[in-house]
Each structure stands twice: as C-alpha cells, then as structure tokens.
Design a protein around this motif. Structure first.
Motif, mmCIF file in Angstrom:
data_model
loop_
_atom_site.group_PDB
_atom_site.id
_atom_site.type_symbol
_atom_site.label_atom_id
_atom_site.label_comp_id
_atom_site.label_asym_id
_atom_site.label_seq_id
_atom_site.Cartn_x
_atom_site.Cartn_y
_atom_site.Cartn_z
ATOM 1 N N PRO A 33 -59.110 -20.153 -3.409
ATOM 2 C CA PRO A 33 -58.913 -20.960 -2.194
ATOM 3 C C PRO A 33 -59.830 -22.176 -2.126
ATOM 4 O O PRO A 33 -59.788 -22.926 -1.154
ATOM 5 N N TYR A 34 -60.664 -22.387 -3.140
ATOM 6 C CA TYR A 34 -61.546 -23.566 -3.153
ATOM 7 C C TYR A 34 -60.713 -24.840 -3.070
ATOM 8 O O TYR A 34 -59.714 -24.989 -3.764
ATOM 9 N N ARG A 35 -61.150 -25.760 -2.244
ATOM 10 C CA ARG A 35 -60.407 -27.012 -2.016
ATOM 11 C C ARG A 35 -61.052 -28.143 -2.811
ATOM 12 O O ARG A 35 -62.223 -28.476 -2.612
ATOM 13 N N TYR A 36 -60.292 -28.726 -3.734
ATOM 14 C CA TYR A 36 -60.814 -29.791 -4.595
ATOM 15 C C TYR A 36 -60.750 -31.131 -3.887
ATOM 16 O O TYR A 36 -59.852 -31.946 -4.114
ATOM 17 N N ALA A 37 -61.743 -31.373 -3.035
ATOM 18 C CA ALA A 37 -61.767 -32.611 -2.260
ATOM 19 C C ALA A 37 -61.883 -33.844 -3.154
ATOM 20 O O ALA A 37 -61.403 -34.919 -2.803
ATOM 21 N N LYS A 38 -62.498 -33.676 -4.331
ATOM 22 C CA LYS A 38 -62.676 -34.837 -5.219
ATOM 23 C C LYS A 38 -61.338 -35.366 -5.730
ATOM 24 O O LYS A 38 -61.236 -36.532 -6.130
ATOM 25 N N TYR A 39 -60.307 -34.518 -5.742
ATOM 26 C CA TYR A 39 -58.976 -34.972 -6.134
ATOM 27 C C TYR A 39 -58.224 -35.611 -4.968
ATOM 28 O O TYR A 39 -57.188 -36.258 -5.171
ATOM 29 N N GLY A 40 -58.726 -35.382 -3.754
ATOM 30 C CA GLY A 40 -57.964 -35.714 -2.555
ATOM 31 C C GLY A 40 -57.209 -34.475 -2.120
ATOM 32 O O GLY A 40 -56.771 -33.677 -2.964
ATOM 33 N N MET A 41 -57.057 -34.254 -0.828
ATOM 34 C CA MET A 41 -56.466 -33.011 -0.342
ATOM 35 C C MET A 41 -55.004 -32.836 -0.767
ATOM 36 O O MET A 41 -54.549 -31.731 -1.024
ATOM 37 N N HIS A 42 -54.273 -33.954 -0.856
ATOM 38 C CA HIS A 42 -52.880 -33.856 -1.295
ATOM 39 C C HIS A 42 -52.819 -33.417 -2.754
ATOM 40 O O HIS A 42 -52.070 -32.491 -3.107
ATOM 41 N N GLU A 43 -53.623 -34.042 -3.601
ATOM 42 C CA GLU A 43 -53.623 -33.689 -5.016
ATOM 43 C C GLU A 43 -54.146 -32.268 -5.227
ATOM 44 O O GLU A 43 -53.673 -31.543 -6.108
ATOM 45 N N SER A 44 -55.102 -31.861 -4.390
ATOM 46 C CA SER A 44 -55.609 -30.493 -4.478
ATOM 47 C C SER A 44 -54.486 -29.492 -4.209
ATOM 48 O O SER A 44 -54.339 -28.490 -4.923
ATOM 49 N N ARG A 45 -53.672 -29.762 -3.197
ATOM 50 C CA ARG A 45 -52.541 -28.868 -2.879
ATOM 51 C C ARG A 45 -51.488 -28.890 -3.993
ATOM 52 O O ARG A 45 -50.891 -27.857 -4.311
ATOM 53 N N LEU A 46 -51.256 -30.055 -4.587
ATOM 54 C CA LEU A 46 -50.307 -30.133 -5.701
ATOM 55 C C LEU A 46 -50.788 -29.287 -6.882
ATOM 56 O O LEU A 46 -49.997 -28.614 -7.551
ATOM 57 N N SER A 47 -52.095 -29.341 -7.122
ATOM 58 C CA SER A 47 -52.680 -28.553 -8.199
ATOM 59 C C SER A 47 -52.478 -27.058 -7.952
ATOM 60 O O SER A 47 -52.070 -26.314 -8.846
ATOM 61 N N LYS A 48 -52.759 -26.626 -6.722
ATOM 62 C CA LYS A 48 -52.556 -25.210 -6.382
ATOM 63 C C LYS A 48 -51.076 -24.839 -6.506
ATOM 64 O O LYS A 48 -50.729 -23.743 -6.967
ATOM 65 N N ALA A 49 -50.202 -25.755 -6.085
ATOM 66 C CA ALA A 49 -48.763 -25.478 -6.144
ATOM 67 C C ALA A 49 -48.301 -25.261 -7.579
ATOM 68 O O ALA A 49 -47.492 -24.360 -7.860
ATOM 69 N N ALA A 50 -48.819 -26.081 -8.506
ATOM 70 C CA ALA A 50 -48.451 -25.930 -9.915
ATOM 71 C C ALA A 50 -48.901 -24.566 -10.443
ATOM 72 O O ALA A 50 -48.164 -23.889 -11.172
ATOM 73 N N LEU A 51 -50.107 -24.147 -10.056
ATOM 74 C CA LEU A 51 -50.607 -22.839 -10.473
ATOM 75 C C LEU A 51 -49.750 -21.718 -9.899
ATOM 76 O O LEU A 51 -49.389 -20.763 -10.598
ATOM 77 N N LEU A 52 -49.408 -21.843 -8.621
ATOM 78 C CA LEU A 52 -48.613 -20.808 -7.962
ATOM 79 C C LEU A 52 -47.230 -20.683 -8.596
ATOM 80 O O LEU A 52 -46.726 -19.573 -8.813
ATOM 81 N N LEU A 53 -46.607 -21.807 -8.906
ATOM 82 C CA LEU A 53 -45.295 -21.782 -9.534
ATOM 83 C C LEU A 53 -45.355 -21.163 -10.924
ATOM 84 O O LEU A 53 -44.492 -20.357 -11.301
ATOM 85 N N ALA A 54 -46.374 -21.533 -11.703
ATOM 86 C CA ALA A 54 -46.508 -21.011 -13.062
ATOM 87 C C ALA A 54 -46.764 -19.504 -13.036
ATOM 88 O O ALA A 54 -46.159 -18.743 -13.806
#
Length: 317
Positions: A188-209
């Motif tokens: 659940p760590y939030r990657y603020a350095k990517y920006g919150m939108h990009e952080s959610r996209l990153s999590k989404a890719a992991l969840l889908l995979a």
C-alpha cells in the motif's frame, strides 16, 4: 435496523492456504512484506523474511526466487564499487554492502545461502510487490534491486508491462513444485515521487498481472492487503508521518485479517500460547534477586518445556 459498520469490509478470497504452526513461510518483497513477516516471526511461526533485503519490483523479486530455487549461486558478476567508495550488489539491498569487494561478496553469498535454505523449507511464499518501475544500469543493462543512492545518470528507468510480468513469472511458476503455494500481495506504499496518478497506474499494472497469474496457476492466490488499507482503513491516521508508509497499527490490522484467513485453529492456539510466553520472558522484575522472581522464572521454564512438548517446536527466546 442493523447497526452500520461505518466502513467497507473487503471480501477475502476462499480459504486456499492453511498455515499450521510448523508451516514454513518465506516473505519476499517490499518493506510491507518485511513488516508483515516480522509479525509472523513475533508470533513464533517458522518464517524467513527478505533474505536479499527489501525488494520493490517484480523482476528483482522473481530473480531472487529463481536463484534460490536453482543450483546457481554466483552473484560476484553483479558486485561493483559505487561512487560512495562502498561495494554494492545489483541483486540485493544495502544489507549486502561492504567496505571491500570481499566483504560484499561474502554478505551476498550468505544472503543467497539463507534464501536457498528458506525456499527449500517454505510451504507458503508471500510475495509483496511495490512498483512496476525498473531501474537498469547503463553499463550492463542489469535490472537492479536497489540503486544504492548512486548517481541517477548511471541508470535508465523503464516501466515493466503487464505482459512482461506475466510472461516472466509464468515461466518460473510452471516449474514450481505443486506443494508450494504463492500468496501475492501489493504494497500500500504510495509512490509520491512518481505522482499519485502514476503511482496508481503502477499498482494497477501489478494487480492486473497478479490476477492473470492467479488465473493461470492454481497454486497462486491474491490476498487483498492493498485493498484492506485503502478501503477498510481509509484514513491518514493509519500512515506514518510521511503519509506514504502505513504505520504499525495498519500492519497489525492486515496481519489480523491475514491470520483470520490463513491460520488453522491450532495455529491460533499456538500463537496465543507463544505470545503469552513471550510476555513472561520479557518481564522485568523490580528485584531480580527475590525469591518471588526465582519462583516466577522456574514457572516460566516449566511452561516453556510444556509448550515445546505440546507443539514439538522450540520456543524462540
């Protein structure tokens, strides 16, 4: 009228993992995996946590598991001297850093030895991914487990696609012994350095995979720790001061939900007895030389012996 819960309960998957007191557990991945793994250790369970140190991306986690499940143990090709005059390993976190090449090699080899032994004994492997962002060394293209605070211009950042994650992990999972179970989670760590939108996209890719891998391989299951934090807890009071890492209260709650889902009835009893003994052992007397404390210590030793006889598992002091 039913009393409202004032929160949304996340549905847990069907019970497909049964953790008994003697079940071998291996936790690999992000700092969240380490924190949950430490809960398992404090509960007296047979757990090994992050032998290679903290790993964030799915490729580095997979690389560690591939090495531990294989006969290869050569990490020397991935060790280098950094700009900070320390020696680092591309395959491990800073736990393997050394003042000399020999020291770094020795620490890396020890990490691999622990990882191999833990993998062989593990019945359940917990994998916690944090991000699909990869960092590759320009000099050799190696995907690094950690950048070790080296100059940014030494690396190329790229995003690992859903298809690549599924392909690479699928090839390894197809060779995994059927008796071993893999429990995937997402940090659940939030990657603020990517920006919150990009952080959610990153999590989404992991969840889908991960969802696709669980569809393809029956020995894999997803535990929704990410959703539990976001949807059940859903409040900044469950985060540390940086508002990015979850705090100990949140971790304890996720551990509670995990134990509800995965523990056998015997394991719940084992953990209660183990933690009761831990409190006795940690007790600090007002007078260590008193007869009362001497009797307390004798009773503690009797209870420990009874515990070990009952469960057939050594009590970890």
């Amino acid at each position: 009228m039913p009393v409202p819960l004032f929160r949304t309960l996340v549905s847990l998957p069907p019970k497909s993992v049964a953790i008994a007191p003697n079940t071998g557990l291996l936790f690999v991945g992000s700092c969240f995996a380490a924190e949950v793994g430490e809960r398992a250790l404090s509960a007296g369970l047979k757990a090994v946590v992050n032998p290679a140190g903290t790993l964030y991306n799915m490729e580095s986690i997979l690389g560690a598991l591939q090495r531990w499940s294989d006969s290869c143990n050569n990490c020397e090709d991935h060790i280098y001297e950094g700009a900070d005059s320390l020696w680092h390993s591309c395959l491990h976190s800073s736990v393997c850093d050394g003042l000399s090449r020999e020291e770094c090699v020795a620490r890396s080899q020890e990490a691999e030895r622990i990882g191999k032994a833990a993998f062989q004994k593990a019945n359940v492997i917990f994998v916690t991914a944090g991000s699909n962002h990869l960092y590759c060394r320009k000099v050799d293209g190696c995907v690094v487990a950690n950048c070790h605070k080296q100059p940014a211009d030494e690396y190329v950042e790229r995003i690992q696609s859903f298809e690549e994650i599924v392909s690479h992990w699928g090839a390894w999972l197809s060779t995994l012994p059927a008796e071993k179970r893999v429990v995937f989670t997402v940090s659940p760590y939030r990657y603020a350095k990517y920006g919150m939108h990009e952080s959610r996209l990153s999590k989404a890719a992991l969840l889908l995979a991960i969802d696709e891998l669980c569809r393809q391989f029956a020995q894999c299951v997803y535990f929704p720790s990410y959703e539990i934090v976001l949807d059940e807890l859903r409040d900044y009071r469950f985060y540390k001061a940086d508002m990015l890492h979850v705090n100990s209260v949140a971790t304890a709650y996720v551990w509670l939900r995990l134990s509800e889902w995965a523990f056998t009835p015997a394991t719940h009893e084992f953990v209660r007895e183990c933690q009761s003994l831990c409190k006795r052992v940690e007790h600090v007397p007002r007078r260590a030389d008193s007869e009362q404390y001497s009797l307390f210590e004798q009773e503690t030793e009797r209870l420990i012996a009874a515990f070990e006889t009952k469960w057939g598992i050594p009590f970890k002091r």
